[in-house]
Design an enzyme around this catalytic site. Structure first.
Site, short mmCIF file in Angstrom:
data_model
loop_
_atom_site.label_atom_id
_atom_site.label_comp_id
_atom_site.label_asym_id
_atom_site.label_seq_id
_atom_site.Cartn_x
_atom_site.Cartn_y
_atom_site.Cartn_z
N LYS A 18 -30.39 -188.06 -32.47
CA LYS A 18 -30.98 -186.79 -32.08
C LYS A 18 -31.81 -186.91 -30.80
CE LYS A 18 -29.90 -184.59 -36.10
NZ LYS A 18 -29.28 -185.50 -37.06
C1 PLP Z 1 -28.16 -185.41 -37.90
C2 PLP Z 1 -27.49 -186.66 -38.28
C3 PLP Z 1 -26.12 -186.69 -38.55
C4 PLP Z 1 -25.26 -185.44 -38.56
O1 PLP Z 1 -25.13 -184.85 -37.30
P1 PLP Z 1 -24.69 -183.31 -37.20
O2 PLP Z 1 -24.76 -182.99 -35.76
O3 PLP Z 1 -25.72 -182.55 -38.00
O4 PLP Z 1 -23.34 -183.20 -37.77
C5 PLP Z 1 -25.54 -187.92 -38.82
N1 PLP Z 1 -26.27 -189.05 -38.87
C6 PLP Z 1 -27.59 -189.05 -38.63
C7 PLP Z 1 -28.35 -190.32 -38.71
C8 PLP Z 1 -28.25 -187.85 -38.32
O5 PLP Z 1 -29.57 -187.88 -38.07
#
Ligand code: PLP
Length: 490
Positions: free
Chosen positions: A107
């Site tokens: 993120k």
């Molecule tokens: C948010 C997240 C995901 C999923 O990503 P999306 O964009 O919501 O599909 C997968 N792995 C981790 C570690 C995350 O923080």
């Protein structure tokens, strides 16, 4: 490039789309022109990552001026490796390490950029409102958003996370956050409850506070400003494979993406629409496999048990960004999308027509992974390759294995690695067959002593930080909580 709501006629430019986060009719801002975009992708993959990001963001968010500066401010010196998201070979596959940023989750790539975009959009559109960011998190968005927005002038942020639904380390990351403009609150419920509450707050509060000097926005991937920066690493991975001599120009590459809210994988689809030779996009899910079923059958049904798993950031039954894909897949028919979304909200299910499903299946494959298989993949990957993966990455690693075994594709496979294993020490230690006594920080030390892999400094620093936020509310109190906070932040 205009941005339109997936549910109606509301349209705006990219700066206003970023500022608002979600369309007034509850739809998501998407550009219908994305399918006809002319983008010089061949030139793009010759560039270093920051320049690459500048070109891609300029193409997707063309109303912003000075994108180069914004990119530099967002990323320069903030990530551990200079090229932000390194690609490493592990066994027969490639792992795209997206977790080397300030909070050790993927993120960070988008949430380092989003505050720059929001600040710029405010200035460039002459908006004097304070932007109040509402965020629902399954664990990682919350911290990355707090880190991105804390003490950013003209903004405030409130994060809602599921009480008992995130790892101990994830919780500590959020509840110890410093900054004058931040607030963190636990919600009795799961991520879907948090997300529904936040969407409800948008619906009920946005209009009410018009003219009061405050505007609500979102740091979730429903905000196009959060999604666009994620397109970049699909290109950088391709560039790195080319550079390593593993592919020739134009060869297809498959990407396997651990999926929850469908933002990350949708960014891969955007990369494909921009010309990048993407083979299959594999949607990897845990036992909350609502998306797997949908991609196979065209039926989406959230009326099913909700499981808490070792990959909590993917414990989601209502994947918001699917709506953007549906919009493109059904020929940009906003009436159809509205009908499906209406049905999802009233009966918890919908079914798409066969043409829409065909469009989706041409680009997307899928696999899901049980709890035992997740554990097994972490152990196996460590034993065979001496490479430690977190439980989310393990879900994708499993899907990559199944893809290879199925013989359906002979393209090189890139597995997106979305978090540092040190964010989930308990699950990882369990997989390695080690005792998991003590608190999360003790487990981090144990994991380090077994593997010798460096602990990201942002995580080890948490242990001595003071917890600042202890609020716990019910999901139906989210709207009133936001109203109360808006009152207090005069
Ligand atoms: C948010 C997240 C995901 C999923 O990503 P999306 O964009 O919501 O599909 C997968 N792995 C981790 C570690 C995350 O923080």
């Amino acid at each position: 490039m205009t941005y339109k709501s997936t549910r109606g006629n509301f349209s705006t430019d990219s700066r206003h789309a970023v500022l608002q986060g979600i369309a007034p009719d509850g739809g998501l801002f998407t550009s219908p022109e994305i399918t006809d975009i002319h983008f010089d992708w061949k030139r793009c993959i010759t560039l270093p990552t920051e320049q690459m990001a500048t070109e891609i963001l300029k193409a997707l968010l063309p109303d912003f001026s000075e994108m180069e500066k914004l990119v530099e401010k967002a990323y320069h010196g903030k990530f551990e490796p200079e090229d932000l998201t390194p690609l490493v070979q592990v066994g027969e596959n490639w792992i795209l390490e997206l977790f080397r940023g300030p909070t050790s989750a993927f993120k960070d790539v988008a949430l380092s950029m989003l505050p720059q975009l929001i600040t710029a959009a405010r200035k460039q559109t002459g908006c004097s409102d304070r932007i109040v960011i509402l965020t629902a998190t399954s664990g990682d968005t919350g911290k990355a958003a707090l880190e991105g927005f804390h003490n950013v002038e003209g903004t405030q942020i409130i994060v809602f996370y599921p009480y008992g639904g995130v790892s101990e380390i994830q919780k500590a990351q959020m509840t110890t956050q410093e900054g004058e403009n931040v607030k963190v609150c636990a919600v009795r419920g799961n991520f879907d409850d948090c997300q529904r509450g936040v969407k409800q707050a948008f619906g009920e509060i946005s209009k009410k506070i018009q003219g009061t000097g405050k505007t609500l926005s979102s740091a979730n991937s429903i905000n196009i400003g959060r999604l666009a920066p994620q397109v970049v690493y699909y290109f950088s991975a391709y560039r790195d494979l080319l550079k390593a001599g593993r592919i020739g120009m134009g060869d297809k590459v498959d990407y396997v993406v651990p999926t929850g809210n469908f933002g990350d994988i949708l960014a891969g689809f955007y990369a494909k629409l921009m010309g990048l030779p993407v083979g299959m996009l594999i949607c990897a899910a845990n036992v909350n496999n609502v998306l797997t079923e949908f991609i196979r059958t065209g039926k989406y049904n959230r009326n099913r048990p909700f499981y808490k798993t070792d990959s909590p950031s993917m414990d989601i039954l209502v994947s918001s960004n699917l709506e953007r894909l549906l919009y493109l897949a059904c020929g940009k028919n906003t009436e159809k999308v509205s009908k499906w979304m209406q049905s999802l909200s009233t009966s918890g299910e919908f079914e798409v027509d066969s043409e829409t499903l065909c469009y989706i299946q041409r680009s997307f494959g899928t696999w899901y992974c049980t709890q035992e298989e997740t554990t097994e993949e972490i152990r196996d990957c460590w034993e065979k390759n001496h490479y430690l993966i977190d439980p989310h990455t393990a879900v994708a690693w499993h899907a990559a294995r199944r893809l290879r075994e199925s013989g359906k594709s002979s393209n090189p496979t890139v597995v997106l690695s979305t978090a540092s294993p040190y964010k989930f020490p308990q699950a990882v230690l369990k997989a390695l067959g080690t005792q998991t006594d003590g608190n999360g920080f003790k487990m981090i030390r144990t994991l380090h002593s077994i593997t010798g892999i460096p602990v990201p400094s942002n995580l080890s620093a948490l242990e001595n930080k003071q917890e600042k936020f202890t609020d716990v509310i019910n999901a139906d109190e989210i709207v009133s909580y936001v109203l109360k906070e808006l009152e207090q932040w005069k």
